[in-house]
Design an enzyme around this catalytic site. Structure first.
Site, PDB file in Angstrom:
ATOM      1  N   GLU A  47       5.789   2.714  -1.668  1.00  0.00           N
ATOM      2  CA  GLU A  47       6.688   2.837  -2.896  1.00  0.00           C
ATOM      3  C   GLU A  47       8.075   2.582  -2.567  1.00  0.00           C
ATOM      4  O   GLU A  47       8.476   2.717  -1.356  1.00  0.00           O
ATOM      5  CB  GLU A  47       6.521   4.029  -3.598  1.00  0.00           C
ATOM      6  CG  GLU A  47       5.127   4.179  -4.054  1.00  0.00           C
ATOM      7  CD  GLU A  47       4.547   3.391  -5.257  1.00  0.00           C
ATOM      8  OE1 GLU A  47       5.189   2.155  -5.415  1.00  0.00           O
ATOM      9  OE2 GLU A  47       3.562   3.856  -6.038  1.00  0.00           O
ATOM     10  N   ASN A  85       7.322  -2.965  -8.919  1.00  0.00           N
ATOM     11  CA  ASN A  85       8.619  -2.343  -8.217  1.00  0.00           C
ATOM     12  C   ASN A  85       8.786  -2.700  -6.912  1.00  0.00           C
ATOM     13  O   ASN A  85       9.643  -1.650  -6.387  1.00  0.00           O
ATOM     14  CB  ASN A  85       8.087  -0.861  -8.547  1.00  0.00           C
ATOM     15  CG  ASN A  85       7.132  -0.151  -7.848  1.00  0.00           C
ATOM     16  OD1 ASN A  85       6.479  -1.153  -7.050  1.00  0.00           O
ATOM     17  ND2 ASN A  85       6.869   1.185  -7.631  1.00  0.00           N
ATOM     18  N   HIS A 120       6.572  -2.611  -4.400  1.00  0.00           N
ATOM     19  CA  HIS A 120       5.850  -1.947  -3.432  1.00  0.00           C
ATOM     20  C   HIS A 120       5.101  -3.108  -2.794  1.00  0.00           C
ATOM     21  O   HIS A 120       4.384  -4.116  -3.363  1.00  0.00           O
ATOM     22  CB  HIS A 120       5.085  -0.748  -3.797  1.00  0.00           C
ATOM     23  CG  HIS A 120       4.047  -0.975  -4.694  1.00  0.00           C
ATOM     24  ND1 HIS A 120       3.242  -0.016  -5.769  1.00  0.00           N
ATOM     25  CD2 HIS A 120       3.000  -2.211  -4.912  1.00  0.00           C
ATOM     26  CE1 HIS A 120       2.568  -0.451  -6.430  1.00  0.00           C
ATOM     27  NE2 HIS A 120       2.039  -1.672  -5.859  1.00  0.00           N
ATOM     28  N   ASP A 164      -5.138   0.353   1.881  1.00  0.00           N
ATOM     29  CA  ASP A 164      -4.953   1.692   1.489  1.00  0.00           C
ATOM     30  C   ASP A 164      -6.188   2.268   0.800  1.00  0.00           C
ATOM     31  O   ASP A 164      -6.965   1.393   0.459  1.00  0.00           O
ATOM     32  CB  ASP A 164      -3.639   1.672   0.362  1.00  0.00           C
ATOM     33  CG  ASP A 164      -3.851   0.328  -0.403  1.00  0.00           C
ATOM     34  OD1 ASP A 164      -4.697  -0.298  -0.570  1.00  0.00           O
ATOM     35  OD2 ASP A 164      -2.883   0.105  -0.963  1.00  0.00           O
TER      36      ASP A 164
HETATM   37  P1  PGA Z   1      -2.190  -6.213  -9.041  1.00  0.00           P
HETATM   38  O1  PGA Z   1      -1.552  -5.164  -7.903  1.00  0.00           O
HETATM   39  O2  PGA Z   1      -2.693  -7.136  -7.951  1.00  0.00           O
HETATM   40  O3  PGA Z   1      -3.407  -5.353  -9.572  1.00  0.00           O
HETATM   41  O4  PGA Z   1      -1.106  -6.659  -9.898  1.00  0.00           O
HETATM   42  C1  PGA Z   1      -0.763  -5.545  -6.818  1.00  0.00           C
HETATM   43  C2  PGA Z   1       0.055  -4.538  -6.120  1.00  0.00           C
HETATM   44  O5  PGA Z   1       0.317  -3.455  -6.831  1.00  0.00           O
HETATM   45  O6  PGA Z   1      -0.052  -4.562  -4.982  1.00  0.00           O
END
Ligand code: PGA
Length: 247
Positions: free
Chosen positions: A143, A136, A138, A67
């Site tokens: 999302e 959450n 995702h 992404d």
């Molecule tokens: P993080 O993000 O490694 O910064 O916790 C993970 C994600 O949101 O995929």
């Protein structure tokens, strides 16, 4: 799916790096799917070390990132292209032209998304995909509400993700509101998937991912249907799993 738990985040990162190194050794022209965020930093640090120690040949490896924010130039220090150069690509001997990150500045974003999917297909598909997990549920920027058939597309970020990611920006108002992300269907086509997670703030999402209902309300839960997926977890992130699911 398989689950392995480690005492520390560094051990988790090293295990992921060793798995990637092993796969690169057995297939030097492997196609990797890569992720950004705080969690992969440990894995990339370890991979840089392992690649040096083992004199790993990375000259034929091809990578596709999951992404990118919309509206950030590649040289913006919060763009995911910048992140990947800084944490991995500039530290290993991979030709830059073999590395792909969606272009969040493309004038025709829809065409860029279609071309990204085509490029993955032309490369032979993703052999090994790295994933993080959002609090959450995702994966990438898919999302809650993202469907099983979703593909690379433009998405709106939820207020929770904007808040989570604001730690990297001066101010929450600077966090882009939209991103380009590979979809659930694009991710599920990878031959093998490795998800890494650390910290108690991920425990709930990890438990739902492994033991909860499969539902677009928790996009990571679709991984339960993947035939070759492993979760590498630091102890705290695994703390809400039933004992039965641990290897
Ligand atoms: P993080 O993000 O490694 O910064 O916790 C993970 C994600 O949101 O995929």
């Amino acid at each position: 799916m398989k689950v392995r738990v480690f005492d520390t985040s560094d051990e988790m990162g090293l295990a992921a790096a060793k798995l990637f190194a092993e796969r690169i050794r057995s297939k030097p022209d492997i196609v990797l799917g890569l992720a950004t965020g705080s969690t992969p930093v440990r894995m990339y640090d370890a991979l840089v070390r392992v690649a040096k120690e083992d004199e790993l040949d990375l000259s034929r490896v091809v990578t596709f990132n999951l992404d990118e924010y919309i509206g950030l130039r590649a040289d913006h220090d919060q763009s995911y292209r910048y992140f990947m150069n800084e944490h991995l690509f500039d530290k290993i001997s991979i030709p830059k032209e073999n590395t792909h990150v969606p272009d969040g500045m493309a004038s025709d974003l829809e065409a860029m998304c279609a071309a990204y999917e085509e490029a993955i297909e032309e490369a032979g598909g993703i052999d090994l995909q790295l994933l993080g997990i959002g609090g959450n549920g995702h994966i990438a920027f898919n999302e809650p509400g993202s469907g099983a058939d979703s593909r690379t597309r433009v998405v709106d970020l939820t207020s929770e993700t904007i808040r989570d990611n604001s730690r990297f920006f001066q101010d929450e108002s600077e966090v882009p509101r939209q991103a380009v992300t590979m979809g659930i269907a694009s991710i599920m086509e990878a031959q093998e998937i490795v998800l890494i997670a650390d910290g108690a703030h991920k425990a709930d999402a990890v438990a739902k991912a492994v033991e909860g209902d499969i539902s677009s309300a928790v996009p990571v839960s679709f991984l339960q249907k993947h035939p070759n997926c492993i979760f590498l977890l630091e102890r705290e992130a695994a703390s809400r799993l039933s004992p039965g699911v641990l290897e």
